[in-house]
Design a protein around this motif. Structure first.
Motif, PDB file in Angstrom:
ATOM      1  N   TRP A  19       0.432  -1.038  -0.240  1.00 31.80           N
ATOM      2  CA  TRP A  19      -0.159   0.181  -0.040  1.00 31.80           C
ATOM      3  C   TRP A  19       1.104   0.988  -0.103  1.00 31.80           C
ATOM      4  O   TRP A  19       0.259   1.911  -0.744  1.00 31.80           O
ATOM      5  CB  TRP A  19      -0.707   0.128   1.270  1.00 31.80           C
ATOM      6  CG  TRP A  19      -1.519   1.610   1.595  1.00 31.80           C
ATOM      7  CD1 TRP A  19      -2.300   1.543   0.770  1.00 31.80           C
ATOM      8  CD2 TRP A  19      -1.749   2.495   1.910  1.00 31.80           C
ATOM      9  NE1 TRP A  19      -3.605   2.793   1.385  1.00 31.80           N
ATOM     10  CE2 TRP A  19      -2.606   3.663   1.373  1.00 31.80           C
ATOM     11  CE3 TRP A  19      -0.394   2.473   3.106  1.00 31.80           C
ATOM     12  CZ2 TRP A  19      -2.204   4.521   2.245  1.00 31.80           C
ATOM     13  CZ3 TRP A  19      -0.090   3.774   3.146  1.00 31.80           C
ATOM     14  CH2 TRP A  19      -1.688   4.871   2.964  1.00 31.80           C
ATOM     15  N   THR A  20       1.518   0.962   0.914  1.00 31.25           N
ATOM     16  CA  THR A  20       3.003   2.411   0.669  1.00 31.25           C
ATOM     17  C   THR A  20       3.653   2.391  -0.524  1.00 31.25           C
ATOM     18  O   THR A  20       3.669   3.318  -0.747  1.00 31.25           O
ATOM     19  CB  THR A  20       3.746   2.252   1.865  1.00 31.25           C
ATOM     20  OG1 THR A  20       2.797   1.816   3.413  1.00 31.25           O
ATOM     21  CG2 THR A  20       5.107   3.639   2.093  1.00 31.25           C
ATOM     22  N   THR A  21       3.967   1.438  -1.082  1.00 37.07           N
ATOM     23  CA  THR A  21       4.110   1.783  -2.158  1.00 37.07           C
ATOM     24  C   THR A  21       3.192   2.223  -3.238  1.00 37.07           C
ATOM     25  O   THR A  21       4.047   3.347  -4.362  1.00 37.07           O
ATOM     26  CB  THR A  21       5.198   0.345  -3.115  1.00 37.07           C
ATOM     27  OG1 THR A  21       6.352   0.037  -1.793  1.00 37.07           O
ATOM     28  CG2 THR A  21       5.732   0.357  -4.058  1.00 37.07           C
ATOM     29  N   SER A  22       2.233   1.242  -3.164  1.00 35.86           N
ATOM     30  CA  SER A  22       1.552   2.318  -4.379  1.00 35.86           C
ATOM     31  C   SER A  22       1.360   3.477  -4.373  1.00 35.86           C
ATOM     32  O   SER A  22       0.990   4.292  -5.352  1.00 35.86           O
ATOM     33  CB  SER A  22       0.524   0.925  -3.727  1.00 35.86           C
ATOM     34  OG  SER A  22       0.578  -0.063  -5.037  1.00 35.86           O
ATOM     35  N   SER A  23       0.784   4.063  -3.171  1.00 41.61           N
ATOM     36  CA  SER A  23       0.555   5.422  -2.522  1.00 41.61           C
ATOM     37  C   SER A  23       1.859   6.170  -2.854  1.00 41.61           C
ATOM     38  O   SER A  23       1.804   6.897  -3.376  1.00 41.61           O
ATOM     39  CB  SER A  23       0.357   5.511  -0.954  1.00 41.61           C
ATOM     40  OG  SER A  23       0.138   7.250  -1.359  1.00 41.61           O
ATOM     41  N   ARG A  27       1.967   9.472  -6.142  1.00 42.66           N
ATOM     42  CA  ARG A  27       1.917  10.444  -6.016  1.00 42.66           C
ATOM     43  C   ARG A  27       3.004  10.959  -6.778  1.00 42.66           C
ATOM     44  O   ARG A  27       2.989  12.228  -6.696  1.00 42.66           O
ATOM     45  CB  ARG A  27       2.235  11.456  -4.405  1.00 42.66           C
ATOM     46  CG  ARG A  27       0.736  10.813  -2.864  1.00 42.66           C
ATOM     47  CD  ARG A  27       1.650  10.898  -1.984  1.00 42.66           C
ATOM     48  NE  ARG A  27       2.264  10.182  -1.289  1.00 42.66           N
ATOM     49  CZ  ARG A  27       2.825   9.409  -0.384  1.00 42.66           C
ATOM     50  NH1 ARG A  27       1.096   8.885  -0.046  1.00 42.66           N
ATOM     51  NH2 ARG A  27       3.721   8.775   0.024  1.00 42.66           N
ATOM     52  N   THR A  28       3.393  10.135  -6.079  1.00 42.87           N
ATOM     53  CA  THR A  28       4.941  10.962  -7.641  1.00 42.87           C
ATOM     54  C   THR A  28       4.748  11.041  -9.246  1.00 42.87           C
ATOM     55  O   THR A  28       4.990  12.070  -9.836  1.00 42.87           O
ATOM     56  CB  THR A  28       6.308   9.884  -7.708  1.00 42.87           C
ATOM     57  OG1 THR A  28       6.460   9.566  -6.194  1.00 42.87           O
ATOM     58  CG2 THR A  28       7.153  10.221  -8.385  1.00 42.87           C
ATOM     59  N   ALA A  29       3.977   9.903  -9.460  1.00 41.41           N
ATOM     60  CA  ALA A  29       3.526  10.227 -10.797  1.00 41.41           C
ATOM     61  C   ALA A  29       2.588  11.281 -11.203  1.00 41.41           C
ATOM     62  O   ALA A  29       2.281  12.346 -12.048  1.00 41.41           O
ATOM     63  CB  ALA A  29       2.353   9.475 -11.083  1.00 41.41           C
ATOM     64  N   ASN A  30       2.001  11.710  -9.982  1.00 46.49           N
ATOM     65  CA  ASN A  30       0.608  12.975  -9.841  1.00 46.49           C
ATOM     66  C   ASN A  30       2.035  14.282  -9.997  1.00 46.49           C
ATOM     67  O   ASN A  30       1.685  15.524 -11.118  1.00 46.49           O
ATOM     68  CB  ASN A  30       0.542  13.207  -9.059  1.00 46.49           C
ATOM     69  CG  ASN A  30      -0.851  14.485  -8.660  1.00 46.49           C
ATOM     70  OD1 ASN A  30      -1.523  14.681  -9.607  1.00 46.49           O
ATOM     71  ND2 ASN A  30      -0.792  15.009  -7.441  1.00 46.49           N
TER      72      ASN A  30
END
Length: 626
Positions: A19-23, A27-30
């Motif tokens: 979950w932390t990795t996906s989050s 956020r980075t992609a944004n």
């Protein structure tokens, strides 16, 4: 107990890590997306290609036209009493076909207004007086769907031999599904039917050469589209040309061939199912009105649910895709539509799509009285509300439903990535926003846990992102990179079901340009069969009838009928103007008496008759219905 506790703790740590990795990825992609667009705005837009299959350059979002939308508005409609009179005169030979081709027979103006918490179509005929019917029971819902319309596709070009049907002529788009009737014969006699199957007094059954000409004509104009072929009827499997038609459609390049069927032959014979698969059949639109015999009883067969279950089992065992087609009649089976979704969720490896169809009063129902029509009328907004209420789920009409046409935003990206030399344009369901809506559910095939995809994927913002990518036209590499960023930044892992991986979102919205035949579940699967997540598409498609007819919908139809007289809008053919009766009369094969004398009778199941089945054993999981 200690080992079990350790396993639970380890699983929880893995989930928190994922979950932390996906989050972090989201956020980075944004951040990267926003930085890219800052630069993007300073650079002049690129040019979109002019593919061989199109009539010009690909359209940017602001170059697309739109029909009049919003309320109130005026449109062109039909008088429910004039049209049958004109049609009857043509069929009987008392009037010329030119009445349909160039006249305005039965056409009247209509007002679409908001009144008393509903959207109403109101119209007046000088001869027959006033008519009124409901289009929506939730104006805010319908307003949102219209506001999300992405814009019309290309105007048709080089199509004089295909689209030539007066005011009913299709003018826009490349279409999504071409329906071809193989026969008007049927082995059932249902009331909610687009035709008067078994009761019109004649047989209309195109020969194989006719079928080939219809399919050949379908690729003769621009935009040239990689369309889905849906063989229909009557019951298409009764046609002696059914398997040959499937083979020919596959031979000339159509990537997905389906059958619209009541399922009787697929339930009765596994050998027939295998032969259909070998011929090239991809799947079936299976008539399915509910998960109990009671909800299917109005079709007139004593064991119809058993037939449906056996058909699904046999088709799934052969590797055919199954779409459940559920006609919703208010106060008849609308209380069971949540159970139909539950049934599909429980059997997600066998069912990929549900197509709900609020009833259209046509065929044998065209003479329905006012009171009965109002009692049985059902709208797309009611469907969204009923599904939320019946399933007691976090499934929100104002968040999770979108116009079917919104997927055409994604089609634009795939058209770009294919390049100018592609022989086909991607299939685009670019219909009027009042025609249909859809949503996607993610389903864990092991636990049967499910959630609306758009709860944790911001599809509305994704559509806007795709428009930016299309409009700026930065070439294949940067287009692909921006698409990846748009997918990742709109994924919210905090709201996703436990264990749902970010990779599945990427796979779902990243079909390969080399495989237009891949569907949603094909794209989500990886090489491992242990992948648990599948996608269930739930659609609502509301066909017009004489009381709700809007020519602005007809002219941009994406599910036309391929006929011996060209391609005609689904609703102009079946439920409004009624081209079906005209063309079938012109092209009829034989009278019923002649057919029975020379070719015999086929078996018809009606009046409570049961269908004999070799077996009723199946592995399907039925929901518990109170």
């Amino acid at each position: 107990m200690y080992t079990e506790h350790m396993l639970r703790e380890a699983g929880s740590k893995v989930f928190r890590h994922n979950w932390t990795t996906s989050s972090l990825v989201s956020r980075t992609a944004n951040v990267v997306w926003n930085a890219f667009q800052t630069v993007n705005r300073w650079i002049p837009e690129g040019e979109l290609p002019a593919p061989k299959w199109a009539s010009g350059k690909l359209l940017k979002s602001y170059e697309r036209s739109a029909p009049p939308l919003g309320f109130p508005r005026t449109t062109d409609s039909l008088c429910p009493r004039c049209v049958p009179e004109v049609r009857g005169a043509i069929v009987s030979g008392k009037a010329d076909l030119s009445s349909f081709m160039s006249g305005h027979c039965g056409e009247i103006k209509a007002q679409i207004i908001e009144d008393g918490g509903r959207i109403i179509m109101r119209k007046h005929c000088e001869k027959h007086g006033g008519f009124e019917d409901v289009l929506s029971t939730n104006p805010d819902f319908t307003r949102r769907i219209e506001n999300l319309f992405f814009g019309r596709d290309f105007r048709c070009a080089e199509d004089d031999q295909v689209h030539r049907h007066g005011q009913s002529t299709i003018q826009y788009g490349r279409g999504a599904v071409l329906t071809v009737d193989l026969t008007n014969r049927c082995n059932m006699m249902c009331n909610p039917c687009f035709m008067d199957a078994n009761q019109v007094g004649y047989v209309h059954e195109p020969g194989f050469e006719d079928i080939k000409q219809i399919l050949d004509r379908a690729v003769s104009f621009k935009p040239r589209r990689q369309i889905i072929i849906l063989f229909s009827g009557g019951e298409p499997t009764l046609s002696p040309h059914f398997l040959d038609a499937v083979r020919y459609a596959k031979q000339i390049g159509f990537y997905r061939i389906l059958a619209a069927t009541n399922g009787i032959r697929f339930a009765q014979s596994m050998d027939f199912v295998r032969r259909a698969k070998e011929a090239g059949l991809h799947g079936a639109y299976l008539q399915f009105d509910g998960t109990t015999e009671e909800k299917n009883r109005h079709r007139g067969i004593g064991n119809l649910l058993e037939v449906k279950l056996q058909a699904i089992e046999n088709m799934a065992n052969a590797g055919l895709k199954v779409t459940l087609v559920n006609t919703i009649v208010n106060n008849v089976n609308n209380d069971n539509i949540g159970s139909t979704v539950d049934f599909a969720v429980r059997n997600i490896d066998k069912i990929q799509t549900i197509a709900f169809q609020p009833v259209s009063f046509t065929g044998r129902d065209e003479d329905i009285d006012e009171e009965t029509r109002q009692r049985h009328r059902y709208t797309l907004s009611q469907m969204a509300d009923d599904l939320k209420r019946q399933l007691h789920a976090d499934w929100k009409p104002m968040r999770d439903w979108f116009p079917l046409s919104s997927y055409s935003a994604f089609t634009s990206i795939m058209d770009m990535l294919q390049g100018a030399d592609a022989p086909w344009g991607w299939s685009a369901c670019n219909c009027h926003p009042n025609c249909g809506i859809f949503t996607l559910l993610v389903v864990n095939r092991t636990t049967k846990e499910w959630a609306p995809l758009f709860k944790f994927f911001d599809y509305e913002r994704f559509i806007r992102d795709v428009a930016v990518i299309t409009d700026t036209a930065r070439g294949k590499i940067l287009t692909t990179a921006q698409l990846a960023l748009a997918i990742l930044r709109n994924f919210n892992p905090e709201l996703a079901p436990k264990g749902f991986p970010i990779s599945q979102i990427v796979n779902l919205f990243r079909p390969t340009s080399k495989r237009p035949d891949s569907d949603r579940n094909d794209r989500m699967k990886t090489r491992s069969e242990s992948d648990d997540w599948r996608v269930l598409c739930v659609e609502g498609m509301w066909f017009q009838d004489l009381w709700t007819y809007d020519f602005r919908r007809t002219e941009m139809c994406v599910i036309p009928y391929g006929t011996q007289e060209g391609e005609i809008s689904f609703c102009a053919y079946n439920t409004g103007v009624g081209w079906r009766q005209v063309i079938e009369t012109m092209r009829r094969t034989a009278t019923i008496a002649e057919w029975h004398r020379t070719r015999g009778r086929h078996e018809i199941f009606a009046k409570g008759k049961t269908v004999p089945l070799e077996t009723t054993a199946h592995s399907l999981d039925l929901p518990i219905v109170s």
